[in-house]
Write an enzyme that holds these catalytic residues in place. Structure first.
Site, PDB file in Angstrom:
ATOM      1  N   CYS A 358     -30.457 -20.256 -44.136  1.00 57.14           N
ATOM      2  CA  CYS A 358     -29.808 -19.064 -44.702  1.00 57.14           C
ATOM      3  C   CYS A 358     -29.255 -18.180 -43.582  1.00 57.14           C
ATOM      4  O   CYS A 358     -28.291 -17.438 -43.783  1.00 57.14           O
ATOM      5  CB  CYS A 358     -30.822 -18.216 -45.462  1.00 57.14           C
ATOM      6  SG  CYS A 358     -31.693 -19.091 -46.742  1.00 57.14           S
ATOM      7  N   HIS A 414     -17.119 -10.721 -41.001  1.00 61.25           N
ATOM      8  CA  HIS A 414     -16.588  -9.433 -41.435  1.00 61.25           C
ATOM      9  C   HIS A 414     -15.849  -9.517 -42.780  1.00 61.25           C
ATOM     10  O   HIS A 414     -15.516  -8.504 -43.380  1.00 61.25           O
ATOM     11  CB  HIS A 414     -15.660  -8.871 -40.346  1.00 61.25           C
ATOM     12  CG  HIS A 414     -15.579  -7.368 -40.336  1.00 61.25           C
ATOM     13  ND1 HIS A 414     -16.068  -6.574 -41.354  1.00 61.25           N
ATOM     14  CD2 HIS A 414     -15.065  -6.515 -39.420  1.00 61.25           C
ATOM     15  CE1 HIS A 414     -15.845  -5.306 -41.078  1.00 61.25           C
ATOM     16  NE2 HIS A 414     -15.243  -5.238 -39.907  1.00 61.25           N
ATOM     17  N   ASP A 418     -19.696  -5.458 -43.879  1.00 60.28           N
ATOM     18  CA  ASP A 418     -19.026  -4.334 -43.208  1.00 60.28           C
ATOM     19  C   ASP A 418     -19.838  -3.908 -41.989  1.00 60.28           C
ATOM     20  O   ASP A 418     -21.053  -4.129 -41.916  1.00 60.28           O
ATOM     21  CB  ASP A 418     -18.919  -3.142 -44.164  1.00 60.28           C
ATOM     22  CG  ASP A 418     -17.998  -3.461 -45.325  1.00 60.28           C
ATOM     23  OD1 ASP A 418     -17.088  -4.299 -45.136  1.00 60.28           O
ATOM     24  OD2 ASP A 418     -18.198  -2.893 -46.412  1.00 60.28           O
TER      25      ASP A 418
END
Ligand code: CAO
Length: 441
Positions: A358, A414, A418
């Protein structure tokens, strides 16, 4: 009346101990005679081992990474009585990988269909690869029978180009993806808004004209991970958020627990605490524990916590995955990390052990350096770089106190994350390491 028969590797010429690179069918699948069950890949060729009969697959007793030779039993299938004679000598599809490769002796492979060869300058991958690019994370949960059908050569080319076969419509027999289908898909992606990149070729330099040289082949791991790193670097908009955690108390605790760890036959290094702090931060910021769908329009939210840890091995970097880190204690994680990193260094990890992560932690803390910008291990969304902790004078409002500070570098995608969230994530992570009681909550 039905009966159960063994499935064996048929004649494959003078190839021996050929690694399994793909499992193409699952227990319970209805199988047609000649349907490919597994793919083998040597330095020189890839071969699909077909079902000898039509029937139902009961089990495959091999896994990716196993090495097989002619006659090895790979599983069992149930066949209808009247199908006894079907495909007594199944055809192995052998695809030569190098023009100069040793010829496969067609006398020795009587039933082999030797198909068109594809010029190839590099050795083929082995089981030490990172998650293969042609089976992105989202696809790993699918049954193997859902894996797109394509010839070994097409799959290998796609893997090397970093192109997923999912979503490509096969126009070959039984929907098989052909060379032409792959070329068309690549053209469509390059012209249709995919991350096409036109760059100048590096200058051709005659190094020998400057002094003595030699050419040294890259390791297999580097040959496999290089294209994946390159793809991730150019296709993901990376930003790296730096931070620091005051681990003075954590280090005192760790030193105090050294004997406990030693009694359990392991070593408690900072990485173990960082794994737990990452899990806590992924719980607090679930969109870090996600992957983008192939079309980039949604997130696949994961509700499990499998953490990859980059391990430096003599052959190059590999990333074994520690599963369900939320359900394991410090000692158990320490034992698992030690065991996995030892096997990684011995080159004994299976491909399965490097899948399903993950989030990745890349720790250079045992080596040195101040900070670095790690490359995201797609399809994960973020990776944490950890550098060597240093004692620094930290202002406490009245005085400078000597505190042990751990440098953190979080690279994130991105498109999804954020900057403000990344700063919050790093701050949260640091707060977990600064007060271990939080990790126990
Ligand atoms: N600051 C200071 N000391 C640290 C530290 C840190 N951040 N991290 C580890 N150390 C110490 C350990 O405590 C240990 O010292 P002691 O034996 O005195 O406790 C020593 O450094 C060596 O640790 P280690 O490297 O054996 O074990 P680890 O758990 O820290 O790391 C592993 C395990 C697998 C992450 C590491 O061995 C490794 O391979 N790192 C390289 C990863 C890499 O190459 N990443 C770059 C990828 S580019 O993105």
């Amino acid at each position: 009346m039905s009966k159960i028969v063994d499935i064996q590797v048929p004649a494959i010429g003078d190839f021996v101990k050929v690694p399994v690179i793909e499992i193409l069918a699952n227990p319970g699948d209805a199988i047609e005679a000649e349907q490919s069950l597994i793919t083998l890949e040597s330095d020189k060729a890839t071969m699909e081992v077909p079902a000898p009969h039509s029937g139902t697959l009961i089990e495959l007793t091999v896994k990716e990474g196993d090495e097989l030779s002619e006659g090895d039993v790979i599983g069992k299938m149930e066949i209808a009585g009247e199908d006894d004679q079907a495909a007594e000598t199944p055809a192995v599809e052998v695809e030569k990988e190098e023009v100069e490769a040793k010829e496969v002796d067609s006398e020795q492979v009587p039933a082999a269909a030797v198909s068109s060869s594809k010029p190839e300058s590099e050795s083929a991958p082995t089981t030490t690869e990172l998650a293969p690019p042609d089976r992105p994370f989202a696809e790993l949960s699918k049954p193997a029978s859902d894996v797109p059908h394509a010839s070994p050569g097409v799959r290998k080319l796609a893997r090397e180009l970093g192109i997923g076969l999912e979503g490509i419509t096969g126009t070959g027999r039984k929907g098989r993806i052909t060379d032409e289908d792959l070329s068309a898909a690549i053209k469509a992606r390059m012209s249709g808004g995919g991350p096409g990149l036109a760059v100048a070729a590096p200058p051709a330099v005659d190094f020998a004209s400057f002094g003595p040289i030699e050419t040294v082949a890259l390791s297999r791991i580097k040959k496999i991970s290089g294209p994946a790193l390159h793809r991730n670097w150019v296709s993901i908009p990376h930003v790296t958020q730096f931070g620091e955690a005051d681990i003075t108390e954590m280090e005192d605790f760790r030193q105090a627990q050294k004997d406990v760890a030693a009694k359990a036959g392991t070593k408690m290094t900072p990485v173990v605490f960082i794994i737990k702090a990452v899990v806590a931060s992924l719980k607090a910021f679930p969109h870090f524990n996600a992957s983008l769908t192939a079309d980039g329009s949604s997130l696949i939210q994961k509700h499990y916590f499998h953490i990859g840890v980059a391990v430096d091995t003599p052959g190059g970097l590999v990333v074994p995955v520690l599963r369900d880190c939320d359900q394991k204690g410090f000692l158990e994680l320490a034992q698992e990390l030690t065991e996995l990193s030892e096997r990684a260094r011995e080159g004994k990890l299976s491909a399965e052990e490097m899948k399903g992560g993950c989030f990745t932690i890349s720790s250079l803390g045992g080596i040195g350096g101040t900070e670095f910008t790690p490359i995201i291990n797609a399809p994960e969304l973020a990776i944490l770089g950890v550098s060597k902790a240093q004692v620094k004078p930290i202002w406490d409002g009245e005085d400078f106190e000597p505190r042990l500070m751990l440098p953190l570098s979080l690279s994130y995608d991105h498109r999804v994350i954020d900057g403000a969230d990344a700063a919050r994530f790093v701050t949260h992570l640091a707060s977990q390491l600064e007060d271990l009681r939080r990790l126990l909550m």
